[in-house]
Structures are given as structure tokens and as C-alpha cells.
Scaffold this motif. Structure first.
Motif, PDB file in Angstrom:
ATOM      1  N   PHE A  65      38.164  38.673  60.242  1.00 52.33           N
ATOM      2  CA  PHE A  65      37.959  37.247  59.966  1.00 52.33           C
ATOM      3  C   PHE A  65      36.980  37.053  58.810  1.00 52.33           C
ATOM      4  CE2 PHE A  65      36.055  33.061  60.726  1.00 52.33           C
ATOM      5  CZ  PHE A  65      37.191  32.290  60.889  1.00 52.33           C
ATOM      6  N   GLY A  66      35.853  37.789  58.863  1.00 50.27           N
ATOM      7  CA  GLY A  66      34.848  37.621  57.819  1.00 50.27           C
ATOM      8  C   GLY A  66      35.283  38.218  56.499  1.00 50.27           C
ATOM      9  N   GLY A  67      36.048  39.335  56.568  1.00 45.89           N
ATOM     10  CA  GLY A  67      36.515  39.942  55.325  1.00 45.89           C
ATOM     11  C   GLY A  67      37.373  38.987  54.533  1.00 45.89           C
ATOM     12  N   GLY A  68      38.207  38.204  55.219  1.00 42.50           N
ATOM     13  CA  GLY A  68      39.042  37.221  54.520  1.00 42.50           C
ATOM     14  C   GLY A  68      38.200  36.168  53.831  1.00 42.50           C
ATOM     15  N   LEU A  69      37.106  35.745  54.524  1.00 46.34           N
ATOM     16  CA  LEU A  69      36.227  34.752  53.911  1.00 46.34           C
ATOM     17  C   LEU A  69      35.509  35.311  52.692  1.00 46.34           C
ATOM     18  CD1 LEU A  69      34.642  33.145  57.116  1.00 46.34           C
ATOM     19  CD2 LEU A  69      36.456  32.204  55.679  1.00 46.34           C
ATOM     20  N   VAL A  70      35.125  36.602  52.765  1.00 51.15           N
ATOM     21  CA  VAL A  70      34.465  37.237  51.616  1.00 51.15           C
ATOM     22  C   VAL A  70      35.419  37.329  50.437  1.00 51.15           C
ATOM     23  CG1 VAL A  70      33.448  39.391  50.765  1.00 51.15           C
ATOM     24  CG2 VAL A  70      32.813  38.505  53.019  1.00 51.15           C
ATOM     25  N   ILE A  71      36.649  37.760  50.720  1.00 56.12           N
ATOM     26  CA  ILE A  71      37.653  37.869  49.644  1.00 56.12           C
ATOM     27  C   ILE A  71      37.862  36.519  48.988  1.00 56.12           C
ATOM     28  CG2 ILE A  71      40.095  38.275  49.194  1.00 56.12           C
ATOM     29  CD1 ILE A  71      39.982  40.470  51.333  1.00 56.12           C
ATOM     30  N   ALA A  72      37.963  35.474  49.833  1.00 52.12           N
ATOM     31  CA  ALA A  72      38.153  34.135  49.277  1.00 52.12           C
ATOM     32  C   ALA A  72      36.919  33.695  48.492  1.00 52.12           C
ATOM     33  CB  ALA A  72      38.440  33.149  50.402  1.00 52.12           C
ATOM     34  N   ALA A  73      35.723  34.050  49.006  1.00 52.85           N
ATOM     35  CA  ALA A  73      34.493  33.617  48.341  1.00 52.85           C
ATOM     36  C   ALA A  73      34.310  34.292  46.993  1.00 52.85           C
ATOM     37  CB  ALA A  73      33.301  33.924  49.238  1.00 52.85           C
ATOM     38  N   LEU A  74      34.706  35.568  46.893  1.00 48.76           N
ATOM     39  CA  LEU A  74      34.539  36.298  45.649  1.00 48.76           C
ATOM     40  C   LEU A  74      35.696  36.084  44.685  1.00 48.76           C
ATOM     41  CD1 LEU A  74      33.099  39.700  46.954  1.00 48.76           C
ATOM     42  CD2 LEU A  74      31.871  37.797  45.919  1.00 48.76           C
ATOM     43  N   GLY A  75      36.745  35.410  45.149  1.00 48.57           N
ATOM     44  CA  GLY A  75      37.876  35.128  44.270  1.00 48.57           C
ATOM     45  C   GLY A  75      38.619  36.363  43.837  1.00 48.57           C
ATOM     46  N   ILE A  76      38.646  37.387  44.721  1.00 45.56           N
ATOM     47  CA  ILE A  76      39.299  38.634  44.346  1.00 45.56           C
ATOM     48  C   ILE A  76      40.781  38.433  44.091  1.00 45.56           C
ATOM     49  CG2 ILE A  76      39.900  40.944  45.213  1.00 45.56           C
ATOM     50  CD1 ILE A  76      37.224  40.975  46.620  1.00 45.56           C
ATOM     51  N   GLU A  77      41.403  37.547  44.865  1.00 49.62           N
ATOM     52  CA  GLU A  77      42.843  37.321  44.697  1.00 49.62           C
ATOM     53  C   GLU A  77      43.127  36.311  43.599  1.00 49.62           C
ATOM     54  OE1 GLU A  77      44.276  36.270  48.502  1.00 49.62           O
ATOM     55  OE2 GLU A  77      44.181  38.293  49.320  1.00 49.62           O
ATOM     56  N   GLY A  91      40.732  35.281  41.213  1.00 52.32           N
ATOM     57  CA  GLY A  91      39.950  35.500  39.993  1.00 52.32           C
ATOM     58  C   GLY A  91      38.867  34.468  39.791  1.00 52.32           C
ATOM     59  N   ALA A  92      38.755  33.473  40.690  1.00 51.73           N
ATOM     60  CA  ALA A  92      37.734  32.428  40.563  1.00 51.73           C
ATOM     61  C   ALA A  92      36.683  32.624  41.649  1.00 51.73           C
ATOM     62  CB  ALA A  92      38.368  31.044  40.711  1.00 51.73           C
ATOM     63  N   VAL A  93      35.373  32.538  41.291  1.00 51.37           N
ATOM     64  CA  VAL A  93      34.297  32.686  42.269  1.00 51.37           C
ATOM     65  C   VAL A  93      34.138  31.388  43.035  1.00 51.37           C
ATOM     66  CG1 VAL A  93      31.852  33.125  42.583  1.00 51.37           C
ATOM     67  CG2 VAL A  93      33.117  34.362  40.817  1.00 51.37           C
ATOM     68  N   ALA A  94      34.172  31.462  44.363  1.00 50.95           N
ATOM     69  CA  ALA A  94      34.038  30.277  45.218  1.00 50.95           C
ATOM     70  C   ALA A  94      32.781  30.417  46.075  1.00 50.95           C
ATOM     71  CB  ALA A  94      35.274  30.123  46.110  1.00 50.95           C
ATOM     72  N   SER A  95      32.288  29.294  46.564  1.00 52.35           N
ATOM     73  CA  SER A  95      31.150  29.356  47.478  1.00 52.35           C
ATOM     74  C   SER A  95      31.660  29.741  48.861  1.00 52.35           C
ATOM     75  CB  SER A  95      30.441  27.997  47.548  1.00 52.35           C
ATOM     76  OG  SER A  95      31.351  27.027  48.043  1.00 52.35           O
ATOM     77  N   GLY A  96      30.784  30.364  49.697  1.00 50.63           N
ATOM     78  CA  GLY A  96      31.195  30.765  51.038  1.00 50.63           C
ATOM     79  C   GLY A  96      30.514  32.052  51.437  1.00 50.63           C
ATOM     80  N   LEU A  97      31.188  32.811  52.324  1.00 48.60           N
ATOM     81  CA  LEU A  97      30.626  34.031  52.866  1.00 48.60           C
ATOM     82  C   LEU A  97      30.535  35.119  51.807  1.00 48.60           C
ATOM     83  CD1 LEU A  97      29.725  35.108  55.703  1.00 48.60           C
ATOM     84  CD2 LEU A  97      31.981  36.166  55.838  1.00 48.60           C
ATOM     85  N   THR A  98      29.396  35.841  51.805  1.00 52.26           N
ATOM     86  CA  THR A  98      29.216  36.933  50.850  1.00 52.26           C
ATOM     87  C   THR A  98      29.252  38.271  51.579  1.00 52.26           C
ATOM     88  OG1 THR A  98      26.819  36.945  51.100  1.00 52.26           O
ATOM     89  CG2 THR A  98      27.749  35.461  49.437  1.00 52.26           C
TER      90      THR A  98
END
Length: 638
Positions: free
Chosen positions: A306-318, A320-327
Motif C-alpha cells: 500500500f505504501g509503496g504505491g503511494l511512494v511511487i505516485a509521490a515520486l512520479g516514477i511512472e 515523471g512528475a514529482v507529487a506531494s505525498g508519502l516519501t
């Protein structure tokens, strides 16, 4: 505790709760003097818990600030802001103006060092407080045991009493080392971690906490199983302790009757039962430990998913854009905290069991301390101005059970004049030995009057009474120590002061004990082995005579003091006996009539009554009970 409580123990006795208020209040009497150390230990415990929570935060900050993109610096919010202020202060005030990473590493190392020092001191203070409190409790318990009357010891197994002073007190020690204080620290730690995780990422925290109810249910189930297994284990351990104590004490009889194989078989059955109950406890604890590990691993997997998905979304790995959220740092913090979260939860079951066992042990200890079969001192003890050695029994009745139907003395009356030597003879069970037990208040008479020098024995302080009456028992008990230690057992003062060394040695010399002592290189400081087994029966008896003479009592009681020695040894003891009885009143309880022919008077007892009294010649001439006893012994020795 009622008279039957010891017999009922382990059957119908109520088991107290793990945090029984009444028992904790009674324990507080012994803990209270140590409260400063305990509160200091609690403060240090909270400090170490706080440092344990801080260290993962520092690692999370290092991950987010130094290893991941700078854009993620604000991921820990307020913590990150506090650290930036701290890093700025360090850069401005410390040599070399360390950078933020150096400050992180230095702060982590400092916190680990402080935690080490604080934890060591916390454990030391808590154990010191616990040991001091238990020292006072153990001392009070032993002091109480010495006040209990002989009637209590008649009905109580020695193994149980030894268990109260040793095993049960040790159970309380576990309460100090891993009980109340640590449980309180664990709850504070759990509460702090819960709040921190909810503040960081409440959705992930709720997902991680899904496993906690399962763990709590499992903990409650296993705890009940372990508690029942432990109750059985304690019962069987007590049975084994009593068995071992009994058989070691009676080993000569076991060997004489060739019962070694039977005893070994009985011990083997007890041993197997102990092993099985221990394995039952271990089996449930292993189930709980393995289940906790599994739940912890599942929680870690859930956090990663669950947290890994939030980190991926927060770092914009998919995207390419950096988003706020879980690090990534916060994800690490969640995994670390949840590992720490499960540890106290899993230990709470064990600590609950420790507290349960401690309360059970405390209940047994205080039940013993509530035992009221004691010989109390009078509120206003009185001591006669003179001490000539006058003993009076007036219509004395007594029953060991307290039931008048079981009386062993039925209205016994006689007087022992100062300086008089009176012998008491009679068949076994006639009540001879009971007389001296009532005289020194090992038991309380049922009715009638027992007086020493015109004063009722109940009006004497017990210590004073027993200092005035010297007793030489049938079975001489020598304590481990030295010959001199055993000679100085008597007391000569109102507070039980020991007999001075020179007085004890002088008494021993008067009895001829010096001849025996010469064979030991250490003389009077020679070591006495357990129960005096390095002395013959006659030598033990002579030491007992010396013990009584050294205390200089006004009255001497000989409870068949020469019945366990042969006729030759009895003759050798004759001089010592004459020296002991010179110028003293003496009550001589005897079995062999040949030893009491020269007494001033002889009492013949039967069925708890004085049947006859007179001199040896008078009683033979009367051809009554004494004449029959004398004739029977002559026929036996012929």
C-alpha cells in the motif's frame, strides 16, 4: 489465614488478578522506601523510549534529505523543520560548521550513546529498588515465621514454607524487572507510535493497524492457555520440592528398607509431569511467537504494497512528475515503527503472565503473613523481682487441635519447688513432653494456670520467659557453623543478646567438653557439619548440655535427654548432667527409670493426668503404676 487454608491451598483458593489492588497496596509498604529509585527508573525508561523513536526519524530524514530528491525535504513536515533549525544552530556554533548530513549522523550517534547509558542506569535502578524491597519483605516473612507457634508447624509442610521464602519471592523479583514499570513504558511507547504514524500518513497507518486486532485476540487466547499450563507447572513443582525434601531428609530410612527403586519411580513420575507441563507452556508460547512473527511479516508486506504505491505516485516514477505525498523515508519509518509496535504487543502476554504469577505469589506470601497462630507478647509484660525457679501447674488442660474432645492434658496440677529435681515418667502419649511445651509457651494452654516464679507465663515477654527456662531436647539439633556458635544459641538479655564467648567456653569446660574439642585443630571454632553429623550422639548431647548451661537459666527441662544414647555414654554424661542441674530447678522427662532414681520427686503420668507422685522408694512401696513400669523395664532388660 484460617486453620484449614493450607490444606485447601491449590484447590479452592481464589487466584488474584494480574493487577490486584489490595495486593499491590500491601506490596507498596515494602516498595515505598524505594520510590525515588523507581520513579527515576521510570523517567529513564521514558527517555530511552523517546530516543528509540527518534533514531528511525533521523534515518528517515537522511533518506529523504540526502538520498532522494531534494524536493522531498518537507515530507516529514514539523520534524523536518525542527531538524533544519537544529542543523542551523550546529553549523553556527560547532567547530567546522558541519553540514546537515554530518549533523544527522552525529545526532544519531549521540542519541544511541545516551540511550545506552540511560538504559543501563534504568535497569540498575529498577533492579536495585526491587532487590531492596524484596530484602525487606523476605526479612519480614522470616521474622513472622519465627513468631508462629508450634501448632502451625505441626500442620504445615516444610517444603511449602521454603517455597514461600524462596520461589514466591523470586516471582516478585520478575515483577520488578519486567513488570509494572516496563508495562507502563510499553503502553506509552505504543501510544506515541500510534499518534506519530497517524499524523504522518493516516491511511497507511489504518491499513497497518488492521492486523493489530488479530494479534490482540491471539494474545488473549494464548495467554489463557499459558496461564493454565503455568498453574499446573507451579503445582507440580511444589509437589516435587516436597517429595525431594522429604526423601532426602529420610534417605537413611529409604536405603534401610530398600525403597530406592520405588522412590526413583515416584520421582520419575513427578519429573515427567513437570516436563510435560513445561512443554505445554512452551508449545503455546512457540505458537504465539511464530504467529506474531507471521503477522509482523504480513504487516510489512501490507505496508510495502500500500505504501509503496503511494511512494511511487509521490515520486512520479511512472508519470515523471514529482507529487506531494508519502516519501521513501516515511515508508521506512512505518516499517521500522511497526516492527517496534509488534514487539511490546507480543511481550505484553509474557509480562501479563509475570504479573499474574507475581500476584499469585504475593497472595500466598501475605496469606502466610496473615497467619495468626502466634505466641504474642503481653501488652504490659511483668517480670518477678526474684527468680528462684518455682514452677506451678494448676488444673491445666490442653488440646493440640483446640477441640476439647481431643485433650491430651486433663486438669494437671503439680509444683516444682526452687532447686527441686522432679522427674516425669509415663507411657508414650501420656502428655509428658506437652508439659515443657506449655511451660515455655511453644503452645498456649487451653485452661488452668502455668506459672514461673509466681507469675503466669502468659505475662512474661516470650524472649524473657525462654531465657529463664533452658531446654535440652531428646533429639539434639546442631546448626551449621562452629561449636562455639552452637554453644551460644541461648540468650541472656531482654533483647535476645547472645551468650558471651568466654561464658560459653567456661560452661563447656565445666561439663568436660574440652576433651572433645581437643580433637579438632580449630578447637571451639571447629565447623559443625549439617545437623552435627561429624559428632557422636553423646557428643551432640554434651554440646546441648553446654548450650543450656551457658545461658544460665533458673529452670532446666530435660526432655528424655539421654534416651538416645547407650548406657555407657549415659554414664559418661552423668558428670555433665550433675553440673548442669546443680542449684537449679529441673523438670526431667524420662523414659528409662534408672536415670531418675535420685530425683527429689517423681510424677507418674497416664492418659493426660498425674496418677502418682513421690520418691522412687515410696512409689515402689505403693506398688501402683510406677511399680508396674519399673517391673516391666526390669523384665525387658533381663
Amino acid at each position: 489465614m484460617s486453620q484449614n487454608a493450607w490444606e485447601l491451598e491449590g484447590k479452592d483458593q481464589h487466584r488474584p488478578g494480574a493487577f490486584d489492588g489490595d495486593l499491590l497496596r500491601r506490596l507498596w509498604v515494602y516498595v515505598r522506601p524505594q520510590r525515588t529509585r523507581i520513579f527515576a527508573s521510570l523517567g529513564l525508561l521514558l527517555l530511552t523510549q523517546g530516543l528509540r523513536l527518534l533514531q528511525p526519524m533521523l534515518i528517515a530524514l537522511a533518506i529523504d534529505r540526502e538520498l532522494v530528491r531534494p524536493e522531498a525535504k518537507s515530507s516529514l513536515g514539523y520534524v523536518n523543520g525542527v531538524f533544519e533549525s537544529w542543523a542551523a544552530w550546529c553549523a553556527a556554533n560547532l567547530p567546522g560548521s558541519p553540514g546537515s548530513f554530518a549533523v544527522l549522523v552525529g545526532t544519531f550517534a549521540a542519541s544511541a550513546l545516551i540511550e545506552f547509558v540511560a538504559r543501563r542506569q534504568q535497569i540498575w535502578l529498577l533492579d536495585l529498588a526491587g532487590q531492596n524491597a524484596l530484602l525487606d519483605l523476605r526479612q519480614a516473612l522470616f521474622r513472622h515465621l519465627q513468631r508462629l507457634s508450634s501448632s502451625f508447624y505441626d500442620r504445615t509442610p516444610v517444603g511449602k514454607l521454603v517455597g514461600r521464602v524462596t520461589t514466591d519471592v523470586e516471582a516478585l523479583q520478575e515483577m520488578f524487572s519486567s513488570g509494572v514499570v516496563t508495562i507502563l513504558g510499553d503502553f506509552i511507547n505504543l501510544g506515541a507510535m500510534t499518534v506519530i504514524l497517524l499524523l504522518l500518513e493516516w491511511q497507511l497507518a489504518l491499513a497497518a493497524f488492521l492486523v493489530v486486532p488479530v494479534l490482540l485476540v491471539l494474545t488473549g487466547f494464548v495467554r489463557s492457555k499459558v496461564r493454565r499450563a503455568y498453574e499446573v507447572l507451579v503445582s507440580r513443582r511444589s509437589a516435587m520440592s516436597s517429595f525431594v525434601h522429604e526423601h532426602i531428609s529420610g534417605m537413611s530410612l529409604v536405603q534401610a528398607y530398600g525403597r530406592e527403586r520405588r522412590a526413583e519411580g515416584d520421582f520419575g513420575n513427578l519429573n515427567v509431569q513437570m516436563r510435560d507441563s513445561q512443554l505445554t507452556s512452551v508449545r503455546w508460547e512457540s505458537v504465539f511467537s511464530a504467529s506474531t512473527e507471521l503477522l509482523g511479516s504480513l504487516t510489512t508486506a501490507l505496508i510495502l504494497w500500500f505504501g509503496g504505491g503511494l511512494v511511487i505516485a509521490a515520486l512520479g516514477i511512472e508519470t515523471g512528475a514529482v507529487a506531494s505525498g508519502l516519501t521513501l523515508g516515511v515508508l521506512f519509518l512505518f516499517i521500522d515503527y511497526m516492527g517496534k509496535f509488534f514487539q511490546p504487543l507480543s511481550e505484553l502476554s509474557l509480562k501479563y503472565t509475570v504479573m499474574q504469577n507475581a500476584m499469585t505469589a504475593a497472595a500466598k506470601i501475605f496469606s502466610l503473613m496473615d497467619e495468626q497462630r502466634i505466641i504474642p507478647d503481653p501488652q504490659n509484660p511483668r517480670v518477678p523481682e526474684t527468680a528462684p525457679g518455682l514452677v506451678e501447674f494448676e488444673d491445666v488442660r490442653f488440646s493440640y487441635s483446640g477441640d476439647p474432645a481431643d485433650e491430651v492434658l486433663h486438669g494437671v496440677s503439680f509444683t516444682l519447688q526452687p532447686g527441686e529435681h522432679v522427674a516425669v515418667v509415663g507411657a508414650t502419649g501420656s502428655g509428658k513432653t506437652t508439659l515443657f511445651k506449655l511451660l515455655v509457651r511453644l503452645y498456649e494452654r487451653g485452661s488452668g494456670r502455668v506459672a514461673l516464679d509466681g507469675q503466669d507465663v502468659a505475662d512474661y515477654a516470650v524472649q524473657e520467659l525462654r531465657a529463664r527456662v533452658g531446654v535440652v531436647p531428646q533429639d539434639v539439633f546442631l546448626f551449621e557453623g562452629t561449636i562455639l556458635d552452637n554453644l551460644r544459641l541461648g540468650n541472656i538479655g531482654p533483647n535476645g543478646e547472645e551468650v558471651p564467648e568466654d561464658q560459653a567456653i567456661a560452661a563447656a569446660q565445666r561439663l568436660g567438653l574440652g576433651e572433645i574439642v581437643r580433637r579438632f585443630p580449630a578447637g571451639y571454632r571447629a565447623v559443625v557439619q549439617e545437623r552435627g553429623k561429624n559428632f557422636s550422639s553423646g557428643e551432640r548431647q554434651l554440646i546441648a548440655f553446654g548450650r543450656a548451661l551457658a545461658a544460665a537459666p533458673q529452670v532446666v527441662v530435660l526432655d528424655e535427654a539421654t534416651s538416645n544414647v547407650d548406657t555407657r555414654t549415659e554414664e559418661l554424661l552423668g558428670h555433665a548432667l550433675d553440673e548442669l542441674l546443680r542449684d537449679r530447678s529441673a523438670l526431667i522427662i524420662a523414659h528409662r527409670l534408672s536415670t531418675i532414681r535420685n530425683c527429689d520427686r517423681i510424677l507418674v503420668m497416664g492418659s493426660g493426668q498425674v496418677l502418682e507422685q513421690g520418691t522412687h522408694g515410696e512409689l515402689l512401696a505403693a506398688k501402683g503404676h510406677y511399680w508396674q513400669l519399673h517391673r516391666r523395664q526390669e523384665l525387658e532388660s533381663a
